[in-house]
Motif scaffolding. Structure first.
Motif, PDB file in Angstrom:
ATOM      1  N   GLY A   1     -33.231  -0.272   2.347  1.00 49.42           N
ATOM      2  CA  GLY A   1     -33.707  -1.422   3.095  1.00 49.42           C
ATOM      3  C   GLY A   1     -33.403  -2.744   2.437  1.00 49.42           C
ATOM      4  O   GLY A   1     -33.803  -3.791   2.937  1.00 49.42           O
ATOM      5  N   THR A   2     -32.710  -2.746   1.290  1.00 50.89           N
ATOM      6  CA  THR A   2     -32.478  -3.982   0.566  1.00 50.89           C
ATOM      7  C   THR A   2     -31.742  -4.979   1.438  1.00 50.89           C
ATOM      8  O   THR A   2     -30.707  -4.683   2.008  1.00 50.89           O
ATOM      9  CB  THR A   2     -31.660  -3.712  -0.710  1.00 50.89           C
TER      10      THR A   2
ATOM     11  N   ASN B   1     -36.292  -7.053   9.731  1.00 56.03           N
ATOM     12  CA  ASN B   1     -37.250  -6.057  10.213  1.00 56.03           C
ATOM     13  C   ASN B   1     -38.578  -6.702  10.566  1.00 56.03           C
ATOM     14  O   ASN B   1     -39.171  -6.416  11.597  1.00 56.03           O
ATOM     15  CB  ASN B   1     -37.474  -4.983   9.134  1.00 56.03           C
TER      16      ASN B   1
ATOM     17  N   GLU C   1     -40.348  -1.850   1.773  1.00 54.76           N
ATOM     18  CA  GLU C   1     -39.079  -2.556   1.655  1.00 54.76           C
ATOM     19  C   GLU C   1     -38.283  -2.067   0.455  1.00 54.76           C
ATOM     20  O   GLU C   1     -37.060  -1.951   0.511  1.00 54.76           O
ATOM     21  CB  GLU C   1     -39.337  -4.063   1.535  1.00 54.76           C
ATOM     22  N   ASP C   2     -38.976  -1.759  -0.632  1.00 50.09           N
ATOM     23  CA  ASP C   2     -38.305  -1.342  -1.861  1.00 50.09           C
ATOM     24  C   ASP C   2     -38.119   0.170  -1.957  1.00 50.09           C
ATOM     25  O   ASP C   2     -37.741   0.676  -3.017  1.00 50.09           O
ATOM     26  CB  ASP C   2     -39.116  -1.819  -3.070  1.00 50.09           C
TER      27      ASP C   2
ATOM     28  N   GLN D   1     -44.301  -4.380   1.112  1.00 50.99           N
ATOM     29  CA  GLN D   1     -43.409  -4.535  -0.031  1.00 50.99           C
ATOM     30  C   GLN D   1     -42.956  -3.186  -0.563  1.00 50.99           C
ATOM     31  O   GLN D   1     -41.781  -2.990  -0.897  1.00 50.99           O
ATOM     32  CB  GLN D   1     -44.108  -5.326  -1.142  1.00 50.99           C
TER      33      GLN D   1
ATOM     34  N   ALA E   1     -35.140  -6.518   5.049  1.00 51.85           N
ATOM     35  CA  ALA E   1     -36.566  -6.654   5.350  1.00 51.85           C
ATOM     36  C   ALA E   1     -36.897  -7.879   6.193  1.00 51.85           C
ATOM     37  O   ALA E   1     -37.708  -7.797   7.102  1.00 51.85           O
ATOM     38  CB  ALA E   1     -37.371  -6.668   4.053  1.00 51.85           C
TER      39      ALA E   1
ATOM     40  N   LYS F   1     -38.187   2.188   8.788  1.00 49.17           N
ATOM     41  CA  LYS F   1     -38.879   1.054   8.198  1.00 49.17           C
ATOM     42  C   LYS F   1     -39.340   0.066   9.262  1.00 49.17           C
ATOM     43  O   LYS F   1     -40.446  -0.481   9.183  1.00 49.17           O
ATOM     44  CB  LYS F   1     -37.968   0.350   7.189  1.00 49.17           C
TER      45      LYS F   1
END
Length: 648
Positions: free
Chosen positions: A372-373, A379, A536-537, A533, A376, A491
């Motif tokens: 997902g880098t 998104n 996302e990571d 968060q 986000a 995500k």
């Protein structure tokens, strides 16, 4: 003998309240709202251990006394009931003497003082509404249990909160006049000084307070002087126009920001001993009144673009105009430029997503890149409108913590009946109490006069409102899920539900599994920012330890059920159903699914398998879980919310 004024840590002894350039933002905000209570109170946001409660409790001691009495400091516990806050009928006099007398609540006791709510973000929304209305109007109206009255309730409302434990709804956040963000100092010398003062106070509270007695007296005198001056401070038309320009530049909703900024600027001028508002007063006021009111996307922390503020303010106030002047139209920029509506109206436009979002990223990117880098922001923007029209609810009527989601028996809401009181107490239902007593009047020897009441007649109201729930995501992050498009869809879907939880104050949790083990990426929490968060990571790659993921979810839900047995949960398993880690992986995964089914956990399986040749493993998993099975074609931000609603 220790005087009441030194029961708490001295205000002027708090590091930051005695700085060479004046008080820090937290101390200054508290001082200004006591100089001009019409500012609307202060919300202090910050991590644990940042002296939030210490400085609030110390504030009352430096305020000028009211009619020779110390200023009252009333603390409102987060578990307080509505009748405890507003007041209600005096039960003792009603039962013993047959008289309906009003018993004042905390709002009445806080009149002309400070009403302090620690962890205000955990207070029921309807109570926060009630507090803010009373603080704005200066009076409280009681209409309950046969009592109808209005009384004075002029107080300074101060709330403190740790954002990690959940946010206030944007509508409520806006109602606080000023908001400040606090954090522990990073300078070792300052940290050492904080510890030094705290240890000195703990060793000798009276002696420590005596060392700051002169500073406390000087501060009290300055506040008293500012209070007497504030009514004489002049805010020119040029200053008022500058405030309007600043508020317009930050694209704040409504006019409350303009009013609060103007009142705060006047209070700061009085604090500084000036009889006219200056540009510096407006700058200080804007920094305190606008950060939490600017339009921003959900999960964005409050903040202010200092460069934009300086640009709009300029170097000096212009001469007062001879006539009406609308002022220059501010160019759209900063947080106002994206047109994304405030979190409560969800009118964001997906077209505002960054143009450089890496849509062409290769699907074979290394799993350690975290799939997902870089995507986000798009998104979050794409899901901004989804939560506005979707509601996940659990079927039936629960009895969990009052919230804004599923039907439940709660301490607030509409009254639907009555029952005998329990240890938890509740609001008195007078009609049913009298009805229960009437049938026994002859047996009790009543021949006339007042109604004969006994404790056994007491009835409390049964209310139906809304509860908050726990949504636990169990996400497959193995190599078979590492394809960029697949993880992007997952995500986006999970973020849609997080945005919904952001408004409805649910608890959320995240379990992920990849390689050889499962991990609790985020324990159940009210902080959806932290969940977003972690998501996302989220890295992807390796084998699929499906059994470990399900068992970790089962363990986590069991622990949460022990901690809070009344909070109902929904488990969302996102996987293609493959189990490839360890011996007998398939058998173990089915056994783990059976354990969850036996525990009665409501769940849904989102099947992420794609392509023309499908093995149907996720559908089989759903059967063992007793869950609804959803194919990958239905996995989108909007479709997943539909799925969880149907599964609830």
């Amino acid at each position: 003998m220790t005087s009441p004024q030194i029961q708490h840590f001295p205000f002027s002894a708090v590091v930051g309240a005695d700085g060479p350039d004046g008080p820090d933002p937290m101390a200054l905000a508290l001082i200004l709202t006591t100089i001009a209570p019409e500012v609307g109170g202060v919300l202090v946001r910050g991590e644990k251990g940042t002296a939030k409660s210490t400085i609030v409790r110390a504030l009352a001691a430096v305020l000028p006394p009211v009619e020779d009495r110390p200023v009252p400091l009333v603390e409102l516990p987060i578990g307080a009931t509505e009748d405890r806050v507003t007041g209600s009928i005096n039960l003792e006099s009603a039962l013993a003497e047959g008289r309906a007398e009003y018993e004042p609540g905390l709002l009445a006791k806080a009149h002309r003082g400070i009403l302090y709510v620690d962890e205000v973000n955990l207070l029921h929304d309807h109570l926060v509404d009630l507090l803010l209305d009373a603080a704005a109007m200066g009076r409280a109206t009681v209409e309950r249990d046969g009592v109808s009255m209005t009384h004075e309730a002029r107080f300074v409302l101060v709330g403190t909160m740790n954002p990690e434990e959940g946010e206030l709804r944007p509508q409520l956040l806006d109602r606080f006049g000023l908001t400040v963000e606090v954090a522990a100092p990073r300078d070792p010398a300052l940290r050492a000084e904080v510890v030094r003062r705290r240890m000195a106070y703990d060793a000798d509270p009276a002696g420590f307070a005596a060392r700051y007695a002169d500073a406390e007296a000087a501060l009290q005198a300055r506040i008293a002087s500012a209070r007497s001056l504030v009514g004489e401070v002049r805010l020119t038309d040029a200053g008022l126009l500058k405030i309007a320009e600043v508020c317009a530049a930050f694209d704040v909703d409504g006019l409350r920001a303009d009013i609060v900024t103007a009142r705060t600027a006047v209070a700061h001028a009085a604090w500084s001993g000036r009889s006219q508002v200056t540009l510096d007063d407006i700058r200080v006021a804007a920094r305190l009144a606008l950060p939490h009111r600017r339009r921003r996307k959900p999960f964005d922390a409050p903040g202010l673009d200092e460069d934009l503020l300086d640009q709009v303010l300029g170097d000096d106030l212009p001469p007062e105009p001879d006539g009406p002047d609308d002022g220059p139209e501010p160019e759209p920029q900063g947080p106002a430029a994206d047109g994304d509506g405030a979190a409560d109206d969800g009118d964001g436009d997906p077209a505002d997503a960054p143009a450089d979002a890496p849509a062409d990223a290769p699907a074979s990117a290394p799993p350690t890149d975290g799939d997902g880098t870089g995507t986000a922001p798009s998104n979050v923007a794409a899901t901004a409108a989804a939560y506005r029209t979707r509601l996940l609810t659990v079927r039936g009527v629960g009895a969990g913590t009052a919230g804004r989601r599923s039907r439940a028996r709660t301490s607030n809401g509409r009254r639907i009946g009555a029952t005998t009181p329990t240890a938890a107490g509740g609001a008195i239902h007078l009609t049913e109490t009298i009805r229960a007593a009437v049938r026994h009047q002859v047996a009790r020897g009543r021949t006339g006069g007042r109604l004969l009441l006994e404790p056994a007649d007491l009835r409390v109201a049964v209310r139906e409102g809304r509860e908050s729930n726990l949504v636990l995501f169990c996400v497959d992050a193995s190599g078979s899920m590492a394809a960029r498009r697949r993880m992007e869809q997952v995500k986006t879907a999970v973020l849609s539900l997080l945005l919904d939880a952001y408004q409805r104050r649910d608890k959320v949790g995240l379990v992920t599994f990849r390689g050889a083990e499962a991990e609790v990426a985020l324990p159940p929490t009210h902080s959806v920012d932290a969940a977003a968060q972690r998501l996302e990571d989220l890295p992807a790659g390796g084998r699929t330890p499906l059994a470990e993921g399900l068992l970790e979810a089962a363990h986590l839900l069991a622990v949460e059920r022990t901690r809070d047995p009344q909070r109902r949960a929904l488990l969302v398993v996102v996987t293609d159903g493959r189990a490839t880690a360890g011996a007998d992986a398939v058998v173990r995964s089915r056994m783990a699914a059976g354990l969850l089914a036996e525990a009665g956990i409501a769940s849904v399986v989102v099947d992420c398998e794609s392509g023309p040749m499908r093995m149907g493993l996720a559908a089989t998993l759903a059967e063992h879980l007793g869950a609804e099975h959803v194919p990958i074609g239905e996995v989108s931000a909007e479709a997943l919310v539909d799925v969880t609603r149907r599964a609830a």
